[in-house]
Design a protein around this motif. Structure first.
Motif, PDB file in Angstrom:
ATOM      1  N   PRO A   1       0.817  -1.232   0.000  1.00 23.60           N
ATOM      2  CA  PRO A   1       0.000   0.000   0.000  1.00 23.60           C
ATOM      3  C   PRO A   1       0.844   1.272   0.000  1.00 23.60           C
ATOM      4  N   ARG A   2       1.834   1.318   0.894  1.00 19.22           N
ATOM      5  CA  ARG A   2       2.677   2.515   0.947  1.00 19.22           C
ATOM      6  C   ARG A   2       3.556   2.630  -0.292  1.00 19.22           C
ATOM      7  N   SER A   3       3.964   1.490  -0.849  1.00 12.46           N
ATOM      8  CA  SER A   3       4.772   1.527  -2.066  1.00 12.46           C
ATOM      9  C   SER A   3       3.981   2.111  -3.229  1.00 12.46           C
ATOM     10  N   LEU A   4       2.702   1.781  -3.307  1.00 16.03           N
ATOM     11  CA  LEU A   4       1.866   2.338  -4.370  1.00 16.03           C
ATOM     12  C   LEU A   4       1.699   3.845  -4.199  1.00 16.03           C
ATOM     13  N   VAL A   5       1.520   4.277  -2.960  1.00 14.01           N
ATOM     14  CA  VAL A   5       1.429   5.717  -2.704  1.00 14.01           C
ATOM     15  C   VAL A   5       2.732   6.406  -3.102  1.00 14.01           C
ATOM     16  N   ALA A   6       3.854   5.774  -2.753  1.00 14.37           N
ATOM     17  CA  ALA A   6       5.155   6.339  -3.110  1.00 14.37           C
ATOM     18  C   ALA A   6       5.323   6.404  -4.622  1.00 14.37           C
ATOM     19  N   GLY A   7       4.892   5.347  -5.316  1.00 14.53           N
ATOM     20  CA  GLY A   7       4.981   5.348  -6.771  1.00 14.53           C
ATOM     21  C   GLY A   7       4.126   6.430  -7.395  1.00 14.53           C
ATOM     22  N   LEU A   8       2.937   6.633  -6.867  1.00 14.07           N
ATOM     23  CA  LEU A   8       2.064   7.690  -7.381  1.00 14.07           C
ATOM     24  C   LEU A   8       2.673   9.070  -7.136  1.00 14.07           C
ATOM     25  N   ALA A   9       3.319   9.233  -5.985  1.00  6.32           N
ATOM     26  CA  ALA A   9       3.975  10.514  -5.699  1.00  6.32           C
ATOM     27  C   ALA A   9       5.101  10.775  -6.691  1.00  6.32           C
ATOM     28  N   GLY A  10       5.851   9.723  -7.016  1.00  6.34           N
ATOM     29  CA  GLY A  10       6.911   9.882  -8.003  1.00  6.34           C
ATOM     30  C   GLY A  10       6.371  10.247  -9.371  1.00  6.34           C
ATOM     31  N   LEU A  11       5.259   9.633  -9.751  1.00  7.88           N
ATOM     32  CA  LEU A  11       4.648   9.951 -11.044  1.00  7.88           C
ATOM     33  C   LEU A  11       4.115  11.381 -11.066  1.00  7.88           C
ATOM     34  N   ALA A  12       3.559  11.823  -9.948  1.00  9.78           N
ATOM     35  CA  ALA A  12       3.036  13.186  -9.886  1.00  9.78           C
ATOM     36  C   ALA A  12       4.137  14.213 -10.127  1.00  9.78           C
ATOM     37  N   ALA A  13       5.343  13.898  -9.653  1.00  5.55           N
ATOM     38  CA  ALA A  13       6.457  14.826  -9.850  1.00  5.55           C
ATOM     39  C   ALA A  13       6.853  14.935 -11.318  1.00  5.55           C
ATOM     40  N   ALA A  14       6.487  13.933 -12.113  1.00  6.10           N
ATOM     41  CA  ALA A  14       6.848  13.938 -13.533  1.00  6.10           C
ATOM     42  C   ALA A  14       5.797  14.615 -14.405  1.00  6.10           C
ATOM     43  N   VAL A  15       4.692  15.060 -13.819  1.00  4.50           N
ATOM     44  CA  VAL A  15       3.627  15.686 -14.610  1.00  4.50           C
ATOM     45  C   VAL A  15       4.118  16.933 -15.348  1.00  4.50           C
ATOM     46  N   PRO A  16       4.868  17.849 -14.693  1.00  5.71           N
ATOM     47  CA  PRO A  16       5.351  19.021 -15.441  1.00  5.71           C
ATOM     48  C   PRO A  16       6.227  18.647 -16.636  1.00  5.71           C
ATOM     49  N   LEU A  17       7.052  17.616 -16.476  1.00  3.24           N
ATOM     50  CA  LEU A  17       7.907  17.179 -17.583  1.00  3.24           C
ATOM     51  C   LEU A  17       7.060  16.640 -18.733  1.00  3.24           C
ATOM     52  N   ALA A  18       6.080  15.805 -18.406  1.00  2.34           N
ATOM     53  CA  ALA A  18       5.212  15.260 -19.450  1.00  2.34           C
ATOM     54  C   ALA A  18       4.452  16.374 -20.162  1.00  2.34           C
ATOM     55  N   ALA A  19       3.971  17.344 -19.394  1.00  2.00           N
ATOM     56  CA  ALA A  19       3.230  18.453 -19.996  1.00  2.00           C
ATOM     57  C   ALA A  19       4.125  19.282 -20.915  1.00  2.00           C
ATOM     58  N   ALA A  20       5.366  19.510 -20.483  1.00  2.00           N
ATOM     59  CA  ALA A  20       6.293  20.294 -21.305  1.00  2.00           C
ATOM     60  C   ALA A  20       6.613  19.580 -22.613  1.00  2.00           C
ATOM     61  N   MET A  21       6.782  18.264 -22.549  1.00  2.00           N
ATOM     62  CA  MET A  21       7.110  17.512 -23.757  1.00  2.00           C
ATOM     63  C   MET A  21       5.913  17.433 -24.704  1.00  2.00           C
ATOM     64  N   ILE A  22       4.732  17.223 -24.154  1.00  2.00           N
ATOM     65  CA  ILE A  22       3.540  17.099 -24.994  1.00  2.00           C
ATOM     66  C   ILE A  22       3.203  18.423 -25.673  1.00  2.00           C
ATOM     67  N   SER A  23       3.411  19.511 -24.956  1.00  2.00           N
ATOM     68  CA  SER A  23       3.059  20.829 -25.496  1.00  2.00           C
ATOM     69  C   SER A  23       4.120  21.399 -26.424  1.00  2.00           C
ATOM     70  N   GLY A  24       5.238  20.681 -26.584  1.00  2.00           N
ATOM     71  CA  GLY A  24       6.300  21.182 -27.448  1.00  2.00           C
ATOM     72  C   GLY A  24       7.003  22.395 -26.875  1.00  2.00           C
ATOM     73  N   ALA A  25       7.212  22.402 -25.570  1.00  2.00           N
ATOM     74  CA  ALA A  25       7.859  23.529 -24.904  1.00  2.00           C
ATOM     75  C   ALA A  25       9.315  23.651 -25.353  1.00  2.00           C
ATOM     76  N   PRO A  26       9.919  24.812 -25.155  1.00  2.00           N
ATOM     77  CA  PRO A  26      11.337  24.987 -25.516  1.00  2.00           C
ATOM     78  C   PRO A  26      12.227  24.003 -24.760  1.00  2.00           C
ATOM     79  N   ASP A  27      13.396  23.756 -25.337  1.00  2.00           N
ATOM     80  CA  ASP A  27      14.305  22.777 -24.739  1.00  2.00           C
ATOM     81  C   ASP A  27      14.683  23.144 -23.310  1.00  2.00           C
ATOM     82  N   TRP A  28      14.890  24.436 -23.047  1.00  2.00           N
ATOM     83  CA  TRP A  28      15.307  24.831 -21.697  1.00  2.00           C
ATOM     84  C   TRP A  28      14.209  24.542 -20.680  1.00  2.00           C
TER      85      TRP A  28
END
Length: 212
Positions: A25-52
């Motif tokens: 149970p706690r491992s799944l929560v930890a995994g979800l927290a890690g995925l949440a931290a990657a949301v800005p990166l995924a959004a930047a890549m999907i939207s075609g944001a500048p490289d920086w």
């Protein structure tokens, strides 16, 4: 039947998987927290944001990985990991990881000789950084000291590092096949297995040093 030696790779993989399972149970929560931290990166890549902007967005998931590695190390040790460990970041190691990923990404996008260099650098990242994360978590090392530990572990038993990368690829295929559903499972499981392998390697290295 006698238990296999701790340094046996299948035994260590099983140890890491069991550590993850016992704290599911706690491992799944930890995994979800890690995925949440990657949301800005995924959004930047999907939207075609500048490289920086994409490069800057790699820092939050890298920070999350350092905290998740501490959680997974405690799970592999059977110490009952606390979710508060997810906030025990290693900023220096995270920046090094984010910089390495960003440089590899930019090199691949450039093509030519830069793409070849990025491919080699990316392979090095895949080999070294899982062990660096686990070593830092297990031995309380940060930044360059954790990275140095990862390099030593890869040099000590390169076949295990290659096996770990293969396990990571299998996990990636599982995530892709499940349309991302298994990502919250694969990430903490992979880090727990990495921590268990690292424990075995460190025990072996310590035993060799004690004989001198």
């Amino acid at each position: 039947m006698a238990a296999p030696p701790v340094s046996t790779l299948p035994w260590l993989v099983r140890r890491g998987a069991l550590g993850f399972w016992h704290e599911l149970p706690r491992s799944l929560v930890a995994g979800l927290a890690g995925l949440a931290a990657a949301v800005p990166l995924a959004a930047a890549m999907i939207s075609g944001a500048p490289d920086w902007m994409i490069a800057a967005a790699t820092v939050p998931p890298a920070l999350a990985l350092t905290g998740l590695a501490r959680f997974a190390a405690a799970a592999a040790r059977g110490e009952g990991p606390r979710l508060a460990m997810l906030r025990e970041f290693d900023p220096v190691l995270a920046v090094l990881l984010a910089a390495g990923v960003s440089l590899a990404w930019l090199g691949l996008a450039s093509g030519g000789a830069a793409a070849l260099a990025a491919t080699l650098g990316g392979a090095g990242l895949l080999l070294v950084f899982p062990y660096a994360l686990a070593y830092g978590a297990l031995r309380g090392r940060q930044g360059l000291a954790a990275l140095r530990g990862g390099l030593i572990l890869v040099a000590f038993r390169p076949s295990w590092a290659v096996t770990l990368v293969a396990l990571g690829w299998l996990g990636g295929f599982a995530v892709a096949a499940s349309a991302g559903v298994l990502a919250a499972v694969v990430l903490p499981l992979f880090l727990a297995v990495t921590a268990a392998q690292t424990i075995g390697l460190l025990d072996e290295i310590d035993a060799l040093q004690s004989r001198r």
